[in-house]
Design a protein around this motif. Structure first.
Motif, PDB file in Angstrom:
ATOM      1  N   PHE A 119      11.111   2.027  -5.128  1.00  0.00           N
ATOM      2  CA  PHE A 119      10.493   2.326  -3.836  1.00  0.00           C
ATOM      3  C   PHE A 119      10.100   3.802  -3.748  1.00  0.00           C
ATOM      4  N   ALA A 120      10.906   4.681  -4.325  1.00  0.00           N
ATOM      5  CA  ALA A 120      10.579   6.115  -4.309  1.00  0.00           C
ATOM      6  C   ALA A 120       9.294   6.381  -5.093  1.00  0.00           C
ATOM      7  N   LEU A 121       9.124   5.685  -6.219  1.00  0.00           N
ATOM      8  CA  LEU A 121       7.889   5.814  -6.989  1.00  0.00           C
ATOM      9  C   LEU A 121       6.700   5.262  -6.195  1.00  0.00           C
ATOM     10  N   CYS A 122       6.924   4.139  -5.520  1.00  0.00           N
ATOM     11  CA  CYS A 122       5.871   3.571  -4.668  1.00  0.00           C
ATOM     12  C   CYS A 122       5.449   4.590  -3.618  1.00  0.00           C
ATOM     13  N   ASP A 123       6.408   5.288  -3.057  1.00  0.00           N
ATOM     14  CA  ASP A 123       6.103   6.279  -2.028  1.00  0.00           C
ATOM     15  C   ASP A 123       5.220   7.391  -2.583  1.00  0.00           C
ATOM     16  N   ILE A 124       5.508   7.818  -3.801  1.00  0.00           N
ATOM     17  CA  ILE A 124       4.671   8.846  -4.441  1.00  0.00           C
ATOM     18  C   ILE A 124       3.240   8.329  -4.621  1.00  0.00           C
ATOM     19  N   LEU A 125       3.126   7.084  -5.055  1.00  0.00           N
ATOM     20  CA  LEU A 125       1.796   6.489  -5.231  1.00  0.00           C
ATOM     21  C   LEU A 125       1.057   6.404  -3.896  1.00  0.00           C
ATOM     22  N   TRP A 126       1.736   5.985  -2.848  1.00  0.00           N
ATOM     23  CA  TRP A 126       1.115   5.917  -1.520  1.00  0.00           C
ATOM     24  C   TRP A 126       0.634   7.289  -1.076  1.00  0.00           C
ATOM     25  N   GLN A 127       1.441   8.304  -1.338  1.00  0.00           N
ATOM     26  CA  GLN A 127       1.099   9.656  -0.881  1.00  0.00           C
ATOM     27  C   GLN A 127      -0.183  10.189  -1.505  1.00  0.00           C
ATOM     28  N   SER A 128      -0.588   9.639  -2.632  1.00  0.00           N
ATOM     29  CA  SER A 128      -1.806  10.115  -3.295  1.00  0.00           C
ATOM     30  C   SER A 128      -3.049   9.878  -2.453  1.00  0.00           C
ATOM     31  N   GLY A 129      -2.997   8.844  -1.605  1.00  0.00           N
ATOM     32  CA  GLY A 129      -4.150   8.521  -0.780  1.00  0.00           C
ATOM     33  C   GLY A 129      -5.267   7.813  -1.517  1.00  0.00           C
ATOM     34  N   THR A 130      -5.044   7.431  -2.769  1.00  0.00           N
ATOM     35  CA  THR A 130      -6.100   6.751  -3.525  1.00  0.00           C
ATOM     36  C   THR A 130      -5.920   5.240  -3.454  1.00  0.00           C
ATOM     37  N   LEU A 131      -7.036   4.542  -3.424  1.00  0.00           N
ATOM     38  CA  LEU A 131      -7.016   3.094  -3.277  1.00  0.00           C
ATOM     39  C   LEU A 131      -6.238   2.427  -4.410  1.00  0.00           C
ATOM     40  N   GLU A 132      -6.536   2.829  -5.628  1.00  0.00           N
ATOM     41  CA  GLU A 132      -5.924   2.176  -6.790  1.00  0.00           C
ATOM     42  C   GLU A 132      -4.415   2.415  -6.856  1.00  0.00           C
ATOM     43  N   GLU A 133      -3.991   3.624  -6.525  1.00  0.00           N
ATOM     44  CA  GLU A 133      -2.552   3.900  -6.565  1.00  0.00           C
ATOM     45  C   GLU A 133      -1.824   3.140  -5.458  1.00  0.00           C
ATOM     46  N   SER A 134      -2.494   2.941  -4.335  1.00  0.00           N
ATOM     47  CA  SER A 134      -1.877   2.118  -3.281  1.00  0.00           C
ATOM     48  C   SER A 134      -1.710   0.679  -3.750  1.00  0.00           C
ATOM     49  N   PHE A 135      -2.675   0.161  -4.506  1.00  0.00           N
ATOM     50  CA  PHE A 135      -2.563  -1.203  -5.023  1.00  0.00           C
ATOM     51  C   PHE A 135      -1.374  -1.325  -5.981  1.00  0.00           C
ATOM     52  N   ILE A 136      -1.178  -0.318  -6.818  1.00  0.00           N
ATOM     53  CA  ILE A 136      -0.050  -0.344  -7.750  1.00  0.00           C
ATOM     54  C   ILE A 136       1.269  -0.304  -6.975  1.00  0.00           C
ATOM     55  N   ALA A 137       1.335   0.521  -5.935  1.00  0.00           N
ATOM     56  CA  ALA A 137       2.537   0.566  -5.091  1.00  0.00           C
ATOM     57  C   ALA A 137       2.803  -0.803  -4.464  1.00  0.00           C
ATOM     58  N   CYS A 138       1.740  -1.455  -4.001  1.00  0.00           N
ATOM     59  CA  CYS A 138       1.891  -2.800  -3.416  1.00  0.00           C
ATOM     60  C   CYS A 138       2.397  -3.795  -4.445  1.00  0.00           C
ATOM     61  N   ASN A 139       1.841  -3.737  -5.645  1.00  0.00           N
ATOM     62  CA  ASN A 139       2.269  -4.652  -6.710  1.00  0.00           C
ATOM     63  C   ASN A 139       3.738  -4.438  -7.049  1.00  0.00           C
TER      64      ASN A 139
END
Length: 235
Positions: free
Chosen positions: A62-82
């Motif tokens: 979840f902490a890694l997901c949070d880092i991905l979300w913080q990037s603000g990029t569409l693709e990184e948000s998808f990876i966080a969701c996955n």
């Protein structure tokens, strides 16, 4: 752990598709930040890198997901969701606050909203239906993405015939919402519910058609037989 994030970003940068980069913005009214990587490629990258963290604790993931979300990029948000969905068997009640925080702080477009809510949040609600009350609270938020989340989190349960009363309750709250993406969200929820509860959804639409925005109405009746659609559309 953050080395995993760096490697993901390298792979995303290497995987840019020029057509996708040129056209991605066309699907959104709001400004998005996108690498320009096709969704199947993003999903492949997501799965490949998850292998390296799969044995980590839920909290670390979840902490890694949070880092991905913080990037603000569409693709990184998808990876966080996955990634958050990949560990669904480990969900516990307190995790709802994490998902709520992601929606409230980071979600800024319909695609990120739907990817997170259709799967991660929807799965959580099926596991812990007592949190439907919290989801209903989303529908009263000033944040448009929270309001859309209230509806689209129930798409998959709705198709299974679950939570009909709560679905109609959320639709009641969102009924007159002026945001077209919220209208489309709750219309989609009603459409999904119509797959298992067609008569109930039809009756709901007919009962409210004089005030329901036409956008939501059209979405709600999309999978109904032509005769019912025609009756629902009558002024």
């Amino acid at each position: 752990m953050e080395d995993v994030i760096a490697k993901i970003r390298i792979d995303l940068t290497k995987s840019v598709d020029e057509k996708t980069r040129a056209t991605s913005q066309n699907f959104f009214k709001e400004k998005i930040n996108s690498y320009g990587v096709r969704v199947p490629t993003v999903n492949r990258i997501s799965k490949e890198h998850f292998k390296h963290i799969a044995q980590r604790s839920k909290e670390e993931i979840f902490a890694l997901c949070d880092i991905l979300w913080q990037s603000g990029t569409l693709e990184e948000s998808f990876i966080a969701c996955n990634w958050s969905y990949f560990i669904r068997k480990n969900y516990e009640p307190n995790d709802f606050s994490i998902f709520e925080n992601w929606i409230n702080r980071y979600v800024n477009n319909w695609a990120s909203c739907d990817t997170l809510c259709n799967h991660t949040v929807g799965e959580f609600i099926e596991m812990y239906p007592e949190y439907l009350a919290r989801l209903k609270g989303f529908a009263q938020s000033e944040n448009r993405w929270m309001r859309r989340a209230a509806a689209v989190s129930l798409i998959i349960p709705a198709r299974k015939g679950k939570f009909l009363n709560q679905i109609l309750g959320i639709a009641d709250i969102l009924l007159l919402d002026k945001d077209d993406l919220v209208q489309k969200g709750y219309g989609w929820m009603l459409k999904a519910a119509s797959e298992a509860n067609q008569q109930s959804i039809f009756e709901y639409v007919v009962r409210n058609k004089s005030t329901m925005p036409r956008t939501a109405l059209r979405y709600a009746i999309e999978k109904m037989p032509k005769e019912l659609r025609s009756r629902a559309m009558e002024r």
